[in-house]
Design a protein around this motif. Structure first.
Motif, mmCIF file in Angstrom:
data_model
loop_
_atom_site.group_PDB
_atom_site.id
_atom_site.type_symbol
_atom_site.label_atom_id
_atom_site.label_comp_id
_atom_site.label_asym_id
_atom_site.label_seq_id
_atom_site.Cartn_x
_atom_site.Cartn_y
_atom_site.Cartn_z
ATOM 1 N N ALA A 1 1.476 0.656 18.388
ATOM 2 C CA ALA A 1 0.181 0.244 17.852
ATOM 3 C C ALA A 1 -0.689 1.478 17.609
ATOM 4 C CB ALA A 1 -0.507 -0.710 18.826
ATOM 5 N N LEU B 1 3.621 -7.229 17.310
ATOM 6 C CA LEU B 1 2.568 -6.237 17.514
ATOM 7 C C LEU B 1 2.360 -5.490 16.206
ATOM 8 C CD1 LEU B 1 0.797 -4.828 19.780
ATOM 9 C CD2 LEU B 1 2.642 -3.144 19.931
ATOM 10 N N GLU B 2 1.118 -5.244 15.837
ATOM 11 C CA GLU B 2 0.837 -4.482 14.627
ATOM 12 C C GLU B 2 0.966 -2.994 14.921
ATOM 13 O OE1 GLU B 2 -2.800 -5.387 12.727
ATOM 14 O OE2 GLU B 2 -2.415 -7.536 12.550
ATOM 15 N N GLY B 3 1.651 -2.282 14.040
ATOM 16 C CA GLY B 3 1.812 -0.856 14.248
ATOM 17 C C GLY B 3 2.927 -0.293 13.390
ATOM 18 N N LYS B 4 3.452 0.856 13.804
ATOM 19 C CA LYS B 4 4.519 1.533 13.073
ATOM 20 C C LYS B 4 5.770 1.624 13.944
ATOM 21 C CE LYS B 4 1.360 4.236 10.198
ATOM 22 N NZ LYS B 4 0.969 5.602 9.732
ATOM 23 N N GLU C 1 6.434 2.254 8.220
ATOM 24 C CA GLU C 1 5.783 0.984 7.925
ATOM 25 C C GLU C 1 6.854 -0.100 7.759
ATOM 26 O OE1 GLU C 1 2.616 0.600 7.947
ATOM 27 O OE2 GLU C 1 1.727 2.581 7.576
ATOM 28 N N PHE C 2 6.436 -1.356 7.853
ATOM 29 C CA PHE C 2 7.381 -2.468 7.734
ATOM 30 C C PHE C 2 8.080 -2.463 6.376
ATOM 31 C CE2 PHE C 2 5.956 -3.674 11.667
ATOM 32 C CZ PHE C 2 6.285 -4.958 12.071
#
Length: 222
Positions: free
Chosen positions: A108, A46-49, A70-71
């Protein structure tokens, strides 16, 4: 002549004293044993923090290790993300040896509505709201539920888990003295109330179910 001999004698004694001091062993500082714990996990798809916390064996949150990270704030390995914990709590105190665990949420992007202001007599909120998250396919579990509430620090107001792990910032704190929330128009939104005692700022947050939980397992702190 006597004064000259006396001066030489004093000088000799001073040099002898300094040499003796140089030969004495100097105390060495006590080395503090390293308590660094490596924590790794496979991020949910999932894209997000990421917000990640460390918990005691009784389930108490003892350290917010990452908040809306962040990643690239983690060490990126071939098959997992990793970070390190120094064995301290949020107040920089060493925690006692024992078993601890870590888990967190990948959040997300959410829709943060515009702030509106009402009187404190009109606005009313609850202590927490239970929401159902997106299932994490990597952990083969059903859609988990989590209780969330509103909180704030010196700068921001945010949604957090009921045990205190911040998830997403929703507004600046400004002069707020208390925070609460209420269910929104559907089961995918909440309304956050930030009160200074006279007026209440309220913000609607949509898409709150767009989160996935993940677990980092247990480990022992020595």
């Amino acid at each position: 002549m006597t004064k000259t001999v006396l001066a030489l004698t004093i000088g000799f004694l001073a040099v002898s004293f300094l040499r003796a001091q140089e030969t004495l062993p100097s105390p060495s500082p006590t080395a503090t044993p390293s308590r660094s714990i490596r924590i790794s996990f496979v991020p949910p798809p999932l894209e997000g923090k990421i917000s990640l916390g460390v918990y005691s064996e009784w389930g108490q949150l003892v350290r917010v290790l990452h908040q809306e990270a962040e990643f690239d704030e983690f060490t990126i390995g071939a098959d997992a993300l990793s970070t390190k914990w120094d064995g301290k709590d949020d107040y920089d105190y060493d925690l006692p040896p024992g078993k601890y665990s870590a888990h967190g949420f990948l959040v997300a992007p959410m829709k943060i509505g515009a702030e509106t202001i009402t009187s404190s007599a009109v606005a009313s909120g609850a202590s927490s709201v239970r929401i159902k998250l997106i299932a994490n396919p990597l952990e083969n579990n059903e859609r988990p539920t989590v209780d969330i509430c509103a909180g704030f620090d010196d700068d921001d107001g945010y949604l957090q888990t009921i045990d205190g792990l911040p998830l997403v910032t929703v507004a600046k704190r400004q002069d707020a003295k208390s925070a609460s929330l209420a269910a929104g128009r559907d089961n995918k939104s909440v309304i956050v109330f930030l009160s200074n005692g006279a007026n209440v700022r309220q913000v609607e947050v949509s898409g709150i179910t767009k989160m996935m939980a993940f677990d980092c397992g247990t480990f022992e702190l020595k």
